[in-house]
Scaffold this motif. Sequence first.
Motif, PDB file in Angstrom:
ATOM      1  N   GLY A   5       0.829  -1.209   0.000  1.00 47.70           N
ATOM      2  CA  GLY A   5       0.000   0.000   0.000  1.00 47.70           C
ATOM      3  C   GLY A   5       0.857   1.250   0.000  1.00 47.70           C
ATOM      4  O   GLY A   5       0.535   2.246  -0.654  1.00 47.70           O
ATOM      5  N   LYS A   6       1.981   1.223   0.735  1.00 51.18           N
ATOM      6  CA  LYS A   6       2.894   2.355   0.762  1.00 51.18           C
ATOM      7  C   LYS A   6       3.528   2.582  -0.610  1.00 51.18           C
ATOM      8  O   LYS A   6       3.642   3.704  -1.080  1.00 51.18           O
ATOM      9  CB  LYS A   6       3.990   2.090   1.797  1.00 51.18           C
ATOM     10  CG  LYS A   6       4.277   3.230   2.696  1.00 51.18           C
ATOM     11  CD  LYS A   6       5.367   2.850   3.662  1.00 51.18           C
ATOM     12  CE  LYS A   6       5.264   3.696   4.900  1.00 51.18           C
ATOM     13  NZ  LYS A   6       6.339   3.467   5.816  1.00 51.18           N
ATOM     14  N   GLN A   8       2.334   1.652  -3.498  1.00 49.49           N
ATOM     15  CA  GLN A   8       1.301   2.087  -4.438  1.00 49.49           C
ATOM     16  C   GLN A   8       0.985   3.577  -4.239  1.00 49.49           C
ATOM     17  O   GLN A   8       0.810   4.307  -5.208  1.00 49.49           O
ATOM     18  CB  GLN A   8       0.042   1.242  -4.230  1.00 49.49           C
ATOM     19  CG  GLN A   8      -0.818   1.161  -5.445  1.00 49.49           C
ATOM     20  CD  GLN A   8      -1.927   0.156  -5.242  1.00 49.49           C
ATOM     21  OE1 GLN A   8      -2.358  -0.090  -4.113  1.00 49.49           O
ATOM     22  NE2 GLN A   8      -2.393  -0.420  -6.326  1.00 49.49           N
ATOM     23  N   SER A   9       0.929   4.032  -3.009  1.00 50.08           N
ATOM     24  CA  SER A   9       0.633   5.445  -2.759  1.00 50.08           C
ATOM     25  C   SER A   9       1.794   6.329  -3.222  1.00 50.08           C
ATOM     26  O   SER A   9       1.579   7.435  -3.715  1.00 50.08           O
ATOM     27  CB  SER A   9       0.332   5.694  -1.281  1.00 50.08           C
ATOM     28  OG  SER A   9       1.484   5.466  -0.493  1.00 50.08           O
ATOM     29  N   ARG A  10       3.019   5.847  -3.086  1.00 47.16           N
ATOM     30  CA  ARG A  10       4.168   6.609  -3.583  1.00 47.16           C
ATOM     31  C   ARG A  10       4.142   6.706  -5.104  1.00 47.16           C
ATOM     32  O   ARG A  10       4.492   7.729  -5.687  1.00 47.16           O
ATOM     33  CB  ARG A  10       5.480   5.972  -3.133  1.00 47.16           C
ATOM     34  CG  ARG A  10       5.842   6.332  -1.730  1.00 47.16           C
ATOM     35  CD  ARG A  10       7.251   5.924  -1.430  1.00 47.16           C
ATOM     36  NE  ARG A  10       7.570   6.238  -0.053  1.00 47.16           N
ATOM     37  CZ  ARG A  10       8.533   5.708   0.624  1.00 47.16           C
ATOM     38  NH1 ARG A  10       9.310   4.800   0.046  1.00 47.16           N
ATOM     39  NH2 ARG A  10       8.759   6.040   1.865  1.00 47.16           N
ATOM     40  N   TRP A  12       1.467   6.745  -6.997  1.00 49.28           N
ATOM     41  CA  TRP A  12       0.455   7.758  -7.331  1.00 49.28           C
ATOM     42  C   TRP A  12       0.975   9.160  -7.059  1.00 49.28           C
ATOM     43  O   TRP A  12       0.677  10.100  -7.802  1.00 49.28           O
ATOM     44  CB  TRP A  12      -0.835   7.516  -6.545  1.00 49.28           C
ATOM     45  CG  TRP A  12      -1.677   6.445  -7.155  1.00 49.28           C
ATOM     46  CD1 TRP A  12      -1.880   5.190  -6.698  1.00 49.28           C
ATOM     47  CD2 TRP A  12      -2.405   6.546  -8.380  1.00 49.28           C
ATOM     48  NE1 TRP A  12      -2.683   4.480  -7.541  1.00 49.28           N
ATOM     49  CE2 TRP A  12      -3.026   5.311  -8.601  1.00 49.28           C
ATOM     50  CE3 TRP A  12      -2.583   7.554  -9.320  1.00 49.28           C
ATOM     51  CZ2 TRP A  12      -3.822   5.061  -9.710  1.00 49.28           C
ATOM     52  CZ3 TRP A  12      -3.378   7.306 -10.415  1.00 49.28           C
ATOM     53  CH2 TRP A  12      -3.983   6.076 -10.609  1.00 49.28           C
TER      54      TRP A  12
END
Length: 85
Positions: A5-6, A8-10, A12
């Motif tokens: 999740g980390k 993936q957020s980076r 984006w």
Amino acid sequence: MAQEGKTQSRAWLWILLAVVVVIGIFFLMHRKPVVQVRAARVSRQDLTSTIPTNGKVEPIVDFQAHAPSPGVIAKIYVHVGEQVH
């Protein structure tokens, strides 16, 4: 799972940053140029030198001053020879 999740957020965040940079560059490239206007105070002075000659003075570049859109002059509020501010 938390690591994915980390990451993936980076991703984006980087994509969003790249889009902002591209939009910023687009606006910088397509902005209208700034026209510089130079002005000086009017003052009355004597001529310091003259050159006697024949001929006429013509501009190097012809400039036609005109209004940006057509219109009709309804009234002129000054008279010939009148001083205005």
